[in-house]
Design a protein around this motif. Sequence first.
Motif: not given
Length: 258
Positions: A97-105, A119-126, A180-183
């Motif tokens: 399955k695709p695994v998305i990292a939601a990187i909060n810190g 597989d995909v990395l989404v990062a907080s601005t922090a 992606h970088v998001v709030a």
Amino acid sequence: MNEVEISRDGPVAIVTLNRPQAMNALSRSLMGALARTIHGLGQDDGVRAIVLTGAGDRAFSAGLDLKELGADAGMLGSVDSASVEDNPVKAIELCPKPVIAAINGVAITGGFELALACDVLVASTAARFADTHGRVGVIPGWGLSQKLPRLVGVYRAKEMSFTGNFIDARTACDWGLVNHVVAPAELMPTALKLAADMAQVSAGYLAEYKRLIDDGFALPFGPAMALEQERYRRYNQAISTEELGARRAAVQSRGRAQ
């Protein structure tokens, strides 16, 4: 308290590293629990995509828990187990399955490697990223020395690894480390939206395509192209005209709905 928490958003599983008091450092028990969790979700037909994140707002993961692992002679040399039930990086890489990292810190060293296994990395601005292997005198075993130069270029990789300095989320995005970088408030909604989009694609197809990309990425360009041609013939020749028509109609229907 469970060191790994699992929740569901429809066909998407949300996996949370739950040691916020230790910046989600990877203890032996957490590594095993995470590896078994990812492996189990990979076998669950009700799960179509996975989002991996860390508890709290300070850290995705601060890396291996060196205080614990360093107290046991030889333990540091054993974290690169080939078993998907012991090694969380291997479990993510081999998960169908695709695994998305939601990187909060922060994602530091082993935590950085954990993120790069996804597989995909989404990062907080922090979010911030660092390879501190050199500062503690430990050789990486989860692929950072080889993945990082291939992703950002050998000179940037050497700078990160030889200094141990952090880069921020925007720089990581500019360098191609994250998608992606998001709030901070938009981190999980963005990751879940991507996961939901992926969940609409055939699970068998996604597993096949993930293997193709990962297997090809590990090869020189020529052999990788030959690999694509071999799998193209094997996979596509098995699709009937009727099945292809049904898939095309489903894609068109989805486009109209959006």
